[in-house]
Design a protein around this motif. Structure first.
Motif, PDB file in Angstrom:
ATOM      1  N   PRO A 279       0.570  -1.536  -0.362  1.00 43.61           N
ATOM      2  CA  PRO A 279      -0.065  -0.099  -0.368  1.00 43.61           C
ATOM      3  C   PRO A 279       0.707   0.984   0.093  1.00 43.61           C
ATOM      4  N   GLY A 280      -0.018   2.248  -0.459  1.00 45.14           N
ATOM      5  CA  GLY A 280       0.838   3.752  -0.448  1.00 45.14           C
ATOM      6  C   GLY A 280       1.134   4.211  -1.288  1.00 45.14           C
ATOM      7  N   LYS A 281       0.772   4.517  -3.027  1.00 46.30           N
ATOM      8  CA  LYS A 281       0.963   4.843  -4.188  1.00 46.30           C
ATOM      9  C   LYS A 281       0.682   6.205  -4.199  1.00 46.30           C
ATOM     10  N   PRO A 282      -0.366   6.704  -3.373  1.00 43.28           N
ATOM     11  CA  PRO A 282      -0.254   8.342  -3.445  1.00 43.28           C
ATOM     12  C   PRO A 282       0.949   9.064  -2.859  1.00 43.28           C
ATOM     13  N   LEU A 283       1.984   8.395  -2.684  1.00 42.89           N
ATOM     14  CA  LEU A 283       2.856   9.182  -1.223  1.00 42.89           C
ATOM     15  C   LEU A 283       3.622  10.570  -2.784  1.00 42.89           C
ATOM     16  N   GLN A 341       2.853  -4.581 -11.018  1.00 42.54           N
ATOM     17  CA  GLN A 341       3.576  -4.052 -11.487  1.00 42.54           C
ATOM     18  C   GLN A 341       4.484  -2.986 -10.772  1.00 42.54           C
ATOM     19  N   ARG A 342       3.400  -3.260  -8.791  1.00 35.16           N
ATOM     20  CA  ARG A 342       3.573  -2.419  -8.227  1.00 35.16           C
ATOM     21  C   ARG A 342       4.703  -3.643  -7.170  1.00 35.16           C
ATOM     22  N   GLN A 343       5.274  -2.852  -6.347  1.00 33.07           N
ATOM     23  CA  GLN A 343       6.109  -3.430  -4.658  1.00 33.07           C
ATOM     24  C   GLN A 343       4.953  -3.521  -4.253  1.00 33.07           C
ATOM     25  N   ASP A 344       4.910  -4.444  -3.523  1.00 35.45           N
ATOM     26  CA  ASP A 344       4.506  -5.257  -2.371  1.00 35.45           C
ATOM     27  C   ASP A 344       5.272  -5.050  -1.295  1.00 35.45           C
ATOM     28  N   LEU A 380       7.121  -6.718   7.102  1.00 40.82           N
ATOM     29  CA  LEU A 380       6.514  -6.510   5.284  1.00 40.82           C
ATOM     30  C   LEU A 380       7.755  -7.957   4.555  1.00 40.82           C
ATOM     31  N   ILE A 381       6.985  -8.527   4.201  1.00 36.60           N
ATOM     32  CA  ILE A 381       7.213  -9.487   2.958  1.00 36.60           C
ATOM     33  C   ILE A 381       7.296  -8.233   2.261  1.00 36.60           C
ATOM     34  N   VAL A 382       8.543  -8.316   1.339  1.00 40.54           N
ATOM     35  CA  VAL A 382       8.922  -7.417   0.387  1.00 40.54           C
ATOM     36  C   VAL A 382       8.756  -8.210  -1.044  1.00 40.54           C
TER      37      VAL A 382
END
Length: 407
Positions: A279-283, A341-344, A380-382
């Motif tokens: 989570p956190g895309k709109p940083l 395509q996003r880092q989880d 948090l698993i990357v």
């Protein structure tokens, strides 16, 4: 606009951050966790005299090389009350731990290695010169720079600073972080929310994170979705000369997301926003003059994940503190599916595998609105962008939420 990779976003944020080199002099009790701005030299010699390391008898070591030596007892030396005379040939002085070794003596015989006789003692154990004596200056000498500038102060370093007779220390000023939560729907804890309202929670976690990272926190409270109110809160932060402004919520560009537009109107230079992470895309990251601006998502879990990845490293760099060691590689306790395509950053627990290695298992539910799961998570698993399926038992990168579990 394409999404910015996490590593690039972190590098861009930290590359323009410089440690705050404003010196403060603080009392010793307030120096814990602070970074020394100057070397700290001893103001005295420790110990200030040859001191006994044990309870026993002070004597001349060359006079009692074998058991059976008889010595005349001529006095006593205790902590704070030394023996003023001189220990001569065939004499001894009763001595206690920390007391000055009398002139003429150079050794201490343990009290259990002496037999009391009329007017003195008889040794029951051999004595060697210098035995059980702490020589003057064994710890440090006056003028010796024991603690160096850049040292992070902790319990052991505060102890030696006090021992060197320092009541205050010169340290670098803490970064000041202003927190601004926005949203018409938000109420403080303890309120009775209406059906369309929620309790504001992110501020408390981010404030605790900021303080632990080495910052002082200015809480600007909850501001409604109103440009004038947001602008007034930002101006209050600027008047307070804060180092970082952190907004919570409203950093996107929807009809009710007014933070970014208000900050831009106030003169903010936008560096980037929208990160390729979940989570956190709109940083959002920018600057108002010398003040760093970070716009965290309003979602509590998203804000905490972004806080760990961006706010904590920024604060620690500003405070001249070393990064927290959070990255680790453990064993995947379950198969992890392929990623997009996003880092989880997947909330997960840690346990010991049959081999004794740390192993991580993700929670079944990963909705970023679930604060309870984040509170129960150990790491948090990357999962990097486009990562293939990861079989159980494979090495798995994680961000530790509780670094102490690494041992």
């Amino acid at each position: 606009m394409s999404l910015l990779p996490v590593a690039e976003a972190q590098e861009r944020l930290l590359s323009r951050a410089e440690p705050i080199e404003t010196l403060e002099t603080v009392p010793l009790p307030e120096a814990d966790g602070r970074v020394l701005a100057t070397d700290v030299a001893a103001r005295l010699t420790q110990p200030p005299f040859d001191a006994s390391a044990m309870d026993g008898y002070a004597l001349r070591g060359d006079e009692a090389p074998e058991p059976g030596t008889e010595l005349k007892l001529i006095g006593m030396s205790s902590a704070g009350h030394g023996f003023e005379g001189v220990v001569g040939k065939g004499e001894t002085v009763r001595i206690f731990t920390g007391a000055p070794v009398p002139s003429g003596a150079d050794s201490v015989l343990l009290q259990e290695d002496a037999e009391k006789i009329e007017g003195g003692i008889r040794t029951t154990f051999a004595v060697r010169p210098g035995q059980h004596v702490r020589p003057r200056g064994q710890d440090f000498v006056e003028g010796e720079a024991v603690l160096k500038a850049g040292t992070v102060l902790d319990f052991s370093r505060l102890t030696v600073a006090a021992g060197m007779n320092h009541a205050t220390l010169d340290v670098w000023r803490k970064p000041v972080v202003a927190l601004l939560a926005t949203g018409d729907e938000l109420l403080p804890p303890g309120s009775s929310p209406a059906p369309a309202q929620i309790i504001a929670s992110s501020t408390f976690g981010i404030a605790a994170m900021a303080r632990k990272a080495g910052a002082e926190v200015l809480d600007l409270g909850i501001v409604p979705d109103d440009k004038a109110a947001i602008s007034a809160a930002v101006e209050r932060a600027r008047r307070a000369d804060v180092d970082v402004i952190v907004t919570l919520g409203g950093a996107s560009v929807g009809d009710h997301d007014l933070v970014q537009a208000t900050l831009l109107a106030s003169g903010m230079k936008l560096d980037f926003w929208r990160i390729a992470m979940r989570p956190g895309k709109p940083l959002m990251v920018g600057s108002l003059g010398e003040t760093h601006v970070i716009g965290l998502p309003g979602n509590p879990v998203s804000s905490l994940v972004c806080g760990i990845l961006f706010l904590e490293p920024l604060i620690r760099k500003l405070a001249s503190l070393p990064p927290v060691r959070r990255e680790a590689t453990v064993e995947a306790a379950a198969t992890l599916r392929a990623n997009d395509q996003r880092q989880d950053y997947v909330r997960a627990t840690l346990s010991r595998s049959s081999s004794g290695a740390l192993a991580t298992k993700p929670f079944t539910k990963q909705d970023s609105s679930m604060m309870k799961i984040f509170a129960e998570a150990d790491c948090l698993i990357v999962r990097p962008p486009h990562a293939p399926e990861l079989p159980a038992g494979s090495p798995c990168p994680v961000i530790m939420l509780r670094p102490d579990l690494l041992g």
